[in-house]
Structures are given as C-alpha cells and as structure tokens.
Design a protein around this motif. Structure first.
Motif, PDB file in Angstrom:
ATOM      1  N   ILE A 124      24.920  40.909 -29.020  1.00 38.85           N
ATOM      2  CA  ILE A 124      25.181  39.526 -28.662  1.00 38.85           C
ATOM      3  C   ILE A 124      23.899  39.031 -28.017  1.00 38.85           C
ATOM      4  O   ILE A 124      23.365  39.669 -27.116  1.00 38.85           O
ATOM      5  CB  ILE A 124      26.355  39.407 -27.670  1.00 38.85           C
ATOM      6  CG1 ILE A 124      27.647  39.893 -28.319  1.00 38.85           C
ATOM      7  CG2 ILE A 124      26.495  37.970 -27.172  1.00 38.85           C
ATOM      8  CD1 ILE A 124      28.818  40.003 -27.355  1.00 38.85           C
ATOM      9  N   ARG A 149      26.389  35.421 -31.716  1.00 38.52           N
ATOM     10  CA  ARG A 149      26.840  36.727 -32.199  1.00 38.52           C
ATOM     11  C   ARG A 149      27.212  36.601 -33.666  1.00 38.52           C
ATOM     12  O   ARG A 149      27.465  35.503 -34.160  1.00 38.52           O
ATOM     13  CB  ARG A 149      28.014  37.249 -31.391  1.00 38.52           C
ATOM     14  CG  ARG A 149      29.270  36.410 -31.503  1.00 38.52           C
ATOM     15  CD  ARG A 149      30.374  36.949 -30.582  1.00 38.52           C
ATOM     16  NE  ARG A 149      31.481  36.045 -30.503  1.00 38.52           N
ATOM     17  CZ  ARG A 149      32.515  36.025 -31.347  1.00 38.52           C
ATOM     18  NH1 ARG A 149      32.565  36.878 -32.355  1.00 38.52           N
ATOM     19  NH2 ARG A 149      33.501  35.161 -31.197  1.00 38.52           N
ATOM     20  N   SER A 183      29.785  37.218 -36.723  1.00 40.29           N
ATOM     21  CA  SER A 183      31.207  37.369 -37.001  1.00 40.29           C
ATOM     22  C   SER A 183      31.362  37.616 -38.496  1.00 40.29           C
ATOM     23  O   SER A 183      30.645  37.017 -39.299  1.00 40.29           O
ATOM     24  CB  SER A 183      31.953  36.100 -36.601  1.00 40.29           C
ATOM     25  OG  SER A 183      33.309  36.170 -36.990  1.00 40.29           O
ATOM     26  N   SER A 204      34.197  38.207 -41.914  1.00 38.47           N
ATOM     27  CA  SER A 204      35.561  38.086 -42.411  1.00 38.47           C
ATOM     28  C   SER A 204      35.693  39.005 -43.609  1.00 38.47           C
ATOM     29  O   SER A 204      34.719  39.272 -44.320  1.00 38.47           O
ATOM     30  CB  SER A 204      35.888  36.643 -42.781  1.00 38.47           C
ATOM     31  OG  SER A 204      35.059  36.191 -43.809  1.00 38.47           O
ATOM     32  N   ALA A 225      29.522  36.786 -43.645  1.00 37.13           N
ATOM     33  CA  ALA A 225      29.150  36.862 -42.239  1.00 37.13           C
ATOM     34  C   ALA A 225      28.623  35.503 -41.821  1.00 37.13           C
ATOM     35  O   ALA A 225      28.079  34.762 -42.640  1.00 37.13           O
ATOM     36  CB  ALA A 225      28.076  37.931 -42.032  1.00 37.13           C
ATOM     37  N   LYS A 226      28.825  35.180 -40.554  1.00 36.46           N
ATOM     38  CA  LYS A 226      28.271  33.945 -40.019  1.00 36.46           C
ATOM     39  C   LYS A 226      27.860  34.165 -38.582  1.00 36.46           C
ATOM     40  O   LYS A 226      28.264  35.140 -37.947  1.00 36.46           O
ATOM     41  CB  LYS A 226      29.259  32.786 -40.153  1.00 36.46           C
ATOM     42  CG  LYS A 226      30.562  32.993 -39.411  1.00 36.46           C
ATOM     43  CD  LYS A 226      31.492  31.831 -39.667  1.00 36.46           C
ATOM     44  CE  LYS A 226      32.851  32.092 -39.040  1.00 36.46           C
ATOM     45  NZ  LYS A 226      33.791  31.006 -39.321  1.00 36.46           N
ATOM     46  N   THR A 227      27.046  33.263 -38.092  1.00 39.36           N
ATOM     47  CA  THR A 227      26.608  33.321 -36.705  1.00 39.36           C
ATOM     48  C   THR A 227      27.466  32.366 -35.892  1.00 39.36           C
ATOM     49  O   THR A 227      27.598  31.199 -36.240  1.00 39.36           O
ATOM     50  CB  THR A 227      25.132  32.896 -36.585  1.00 39.36           C
ATOM     51  OG1 THR A 227      24.346  33.717 -37.449  1.00 39.36           O
ATOM     52  CG2 THR A 227      24.636  33.063 -35.165  1.00 39.36           C
ATOM     53  N   LEU A 228      28.048  32.868 -34.818  1.00 34.95           N
ATOM     54  CA  LEU A 228      28.841  32.041 -33.921  1.00 34.95           C
ATOM     55  C   LEU A 228      28.046  31.745 -32.656  1.00 34.95           C
ATOM     56  O   LEU A 228      27.451  32.646 -32.068  1.00 34.95           O
ATOM     57  CB  LEU A 228      30.144  32.741 -33.542  1.00 34.95           C
ATOM     58  CG  LEU A 228      31.124  33.027 -34.663  1.00 34.95           C
ATOM     59  CD1 LEU A 228      32.361  33.721 -34.105  1.00 34.95           C
ATOM     60  CD2 LEU A 228      31.521  31.751 -35.371  1.00 34.95           C
ATOM     61  N   THR A 269      28.347  30.283 -28.812  1.00 33.83           N
ATOM     62  CA  THR A 269      29.229  29.939 -27.708  1.00 33.83           C
ATOM     63  C   THR A 269      28.380  29.242 -26.661  1.00 33.83           C
ATOM     64  O   THR A 269      27.447  29.844 -26.116  1.00 33.83           O
ATOM     65  CB  THR A 269      29.874  31.203 -27.099  1.00 33.83           C
ATOM     66  OG1 THR A 269      30.561  31.904 -28.139  1.00 33.83           O
ATOM     67  CG2 THR A 269      30.844  30.839 -25.988  1.00 33.83           C
TER      68      THR A 269
END
Length: 128
Positions: free
Chosen positions: A73, A83, A85, A87, A105-108, A110
């Motif tokens: 992270i 981070r 993520s 699916s 995949a993707k970048t999240l 926050t």
C-alpha cells in the motif's frame, strides 16, 4: 469550492433495452490540471525550480509503481494512499481459484483526512 454538474439519463444496469430510465447528476469537468501546470503552481508556492519538481514527480510515479507491483500500500501522508485491487471469477471450489480466475486489476485511491473533509464541504452548481 463549487463543483459543476450536468444531468444525464441512464437505464437500469443489466436490463435488456435499459429498463426504466432515470436522470442523475454527473460531475462536469472544466479541463485538466496537467503535470506541467502542477509543476508551475508548485514552483510558485515554493523555492524549488520547475525542473526539480518535475523530476521528483516523475520519480514518485516510478517508485509508486514499483511499490504497487510488490503488493505494498503506497501511503502519501495527508494526500492519501494507493493500493491494487483485483476482481476474479467465482469458482465452485477453493482449489479452482487460480491466477487464471483473475479478470482485472485496478488501482484504488483512498483520500487522506483533509481531502475527505474537502469533499464534505463542496457546493454544487448545475450547468446546462
């Protein structure tokens, strides 16, 4: 700060033909804040020159990519964190879940505390 929005019509997801359509608010951007513009704004608010700022920002992107690829992270202090993520397809058995089950995949991102506060203090203006 005022965020401009427009009204869009959307159908129901997963319904053939769109099903019942409703109207929703959707944010309307007013352009981009490019790396060049960011560099100039940062240079105006600091004693660091544009070339050095640009070099640091490019290095930051590379180091962040390395960290994300390692599964870390990436914490950017008050800015927030990033981070990865993933699916996957659902499988009947635990043993059937493999790397082939992963769809994407993707970048999240926050946001940090100050960005979250900024989001709660926004006002909105409808554009036609």
């Amino acid at each position: 700060m005022t965020i401009k929005y427009k009204v869009i019509e959307r159908g129901q997801p997963g319904v053939v033909g769109g099903g019942e359509k409703k109207f929703y608010a959707s944010s309307a951007s007013n352009g981009e804040l490019t790396l060049e513009k960011l560099t100039k704004r940062i240079a105006q608010n600091s004693t660091v020159g544009g070339a050095d700022i640009r070099a640091v920002l490019y290095a930051l992107v590379e180091v962040m990519q390395d960290g994300l690829e390692e599964g870390s992270i990436v914490r950017l202090g008050e800015l927030g964190s990033l981070r990865v993520s993933i699916s996957s397809n659902g499988e009947a058995n635990k043993e059937d879940v493999t790397a082939h089950s992963i769809k994407n995949a993707k970048t999240l991102f926050t946001p940090g505390k100050e960005l979250k506060t900024m989001l709660t203090n926004l006002t909105y203006e409808k554009v036609v």
